[in-house]
Design a protein around this motif. Structure first.
Motif, PDB file in Angstrom:
ATOM      1  N   ASP A   1      29.802  33.076 -36.446  1.00  0.00           N
ATOM      2  CA  ASP A   1      30.820  33.783 -37.297  1.00  0.00           C
ATOM      3  C   ASP A   1      30.484  34.941 -38.042  1.00  0.00           C
TER       4      ASP A   1
ATOM      5  N   SER B   1      39.890  35.226 -30.794  1.00  0.00           N
ATOM      6  CA  SER B   1      40.173  33.816 -30.988  1.00  0.00           C
ATOM      7  C   SER B   1      40.580  33.537 -29.570  1.00  0.00           C
TER       8      SER B   1
ATOM      9  N   ARG C   1      35.088  32.626 -38.049  1.00  0.00           N
ATOM     10  CA  ARG C   1      34.805  33.587 -38.921  1.00  0.00           C
ATOM     11  C   ARG C   1      35.544  33.390 -40.307  1.00  0.00           C
ATOM     12  N   PHE C   2      36.828  32.757 -40.187  1.00  0.00           N
ATOM     13  CA  PHE C   2      37.532  32.476 -41.378  1.00  0.00           C
ATOM     14  C   PHE C   2      36.705  32.034 -42.433  1.00  0.00           C
TER      15      PHE C   2
ATOM     16  N   THR D   1      35.257  35.211 -44.248  1.00  0.00           N
ATOM     17  CA  THR D   1      35.908  35.994 -44.727  1.00  0.00           C
ATOM     18  C   THR D   1      37.049  35.712 -45.398  1.00  0.00           C
TER      19      THR D   1
ATOM     20  N   HIS E   1      41.531  35.665 -39.460  1.00  0.00           N
ATOM     21  CA  HIS E   1      40.188  35.380 -38.877  1.00  0.00           C
ATOM     22  C   HIS E   1      40.241  34.170 -38.324  1.00  0.00           C
TER      23      HIS E   1
ATOM     24  N   LEU F   1      38.571  32.768 -34.904  1.00  0.00           N
ATOM     25  CA  LEU F   1      37.807  33.909 -34.561  1.00  0.00           C
ATOM     26  C   LEU F   1      36.222  33.551 -34.397  1.00  0.00           C
TER      27      LEU F   1
END
Length: 317
Positions: free
Chosen positions: A98, A214, A228-229, A232, A237, A240
């Motif tokens: 991530d 993604s 990654r969400f 962030t 994201h 991703l």
């Protein structure tokens, strides 16, 4: 001969250490911070229960990845993401699936302090090493100072920067040896660059564009890691994950953050027909909307090319 002239030779984590029977002075044979980092990398002293080391989840003979889908932490806990390989990270800009670390030094801190992994916050790790005769002497010799947060992560990161690999059939092929790669691998390289368009994400010397993508593995149901969400909190994201480099990828199965694929052929088949693997993906990259339209023999050729990215040190293993 007086007792002060006698030295006891003992093994300390695989290294020969000489201890004066009278003064308890330790003679350290390590000479560089890279050597010290390698020793620390393989020493369970850095996990709370001394049950695992960095090398437990990043196995040297498998390009410093894990052959298990999910590694096991210090307390026997199964981790939630597949352990990525650690080779060829010197030029990378983000670390972990991530991207939550921006340097190798910062990356070292992650598993060290994580409750389900090594569970030994760095301050505690430093105090433990200070009390160890060998490491206390080693840090004094190499850093001219006692063990500290900074020189501990510096040593391990320095070792990780030595894990660059270029002794591959692919590299020899680029250097002019036309026989270095098989005919299938040569065809696979052209497909990788051309029809399959893999090089859009896997570009450069280490086959990664250092971006987050993604590829359609997140659907909010069966596979519920938003990637990654989590870091962030940006809805763009969701799903991703960091695009990994592909050097030595043939020896780092299983693949993806969730270890969904057990072989390189499955990986290529996924990109070829993603809808057959994951239903109703969320936020899948538009470039994967229609698959690759590869024939079975073309899938085989791309796999042959990916296998040609394996460094000789791992091929021999």
């Amino acid at each position: 001969m007086g007792i002060t002239k006698w030295l006891a030779a003992v093994l300390c984590g695989g290294s020969l250490v000489f201890i004066s029977l009278q003064s308890n002075e330790v003679s350290v044979e390590l000479t560089t911070k890279e050597e010290l980092g390698e020793k620390l990398f393989s020493d369970p002293i850095l996990s709370r229960g001394r049950a695992i080391s960095c090398a437990s989840c990043h196995i040297p003979q498998f390009a410093f990845a894990d052959t298990a889908a999910f590694s096991i932490g210090d307390k026997g806990t199964r981790l939630t993401r597949n352990s990525p390989a650690l080779t060829n990270l010197t030029g990378r800009t983000d670390f972990f699936w991530d991207g939550r670390a921006a340097s190798l030094e910062e990356q070292v801190l992650g598993p060290l302090s994580a409750h389900d992994e090594m569970d030994l916050p760095i301050d505690q790790a430093v105090e433990r090493l200070k009390k160890d005769d060998f490491y206390s002497a080693a840090f004094q010799k190499i850093f001219q100072s006692e063990v500290s947060n900074k020189n501990l992560v510096s040593a391990i990161a320095a070792f990780e920067r030595t894990l660059e690999t270029t002794d591959t059939p692919y590299d020899r092929y680029l250097d002019g040896d036309e026989k270095a790669m098989s005919e299938a691998a040569v065809r696979g390289r052209m497909l990788f660059i051309g029809k399959a368009n893999c090089a859009t994400c896997h570009s450069g010397e280490d086959f990664t564009a250092d971006r987050f993508k993604s590829i359609g593995l997140f659907n909010g149901k069966e596979l519920n890691d938003p990637g990654r969400f989590k870091i962030t909190k940006d809805s763009a994201h969701i799903g991703l994950f960091k695009v990994p480099g592909l050097r030595n990828v043939a020896v780092t199965a299983p693949y993806m953050h969730n270890a969904l694929f057990k072989s390189l052929r499955e990986v290529v088949q996924y990109y070829n027909t993603p809808d057959k693997f994951v239903n109703n993906p969320i936020n899948r990259d538009l470039s994967l909307g229609s698959g690759l339209n590869l024939a079975e023999n073309e899938v085989d050729d791309i796999v042959a090319f990916l296998e040609a990215l394996t460094d000789d040190r791992f091929r021999q293993k």
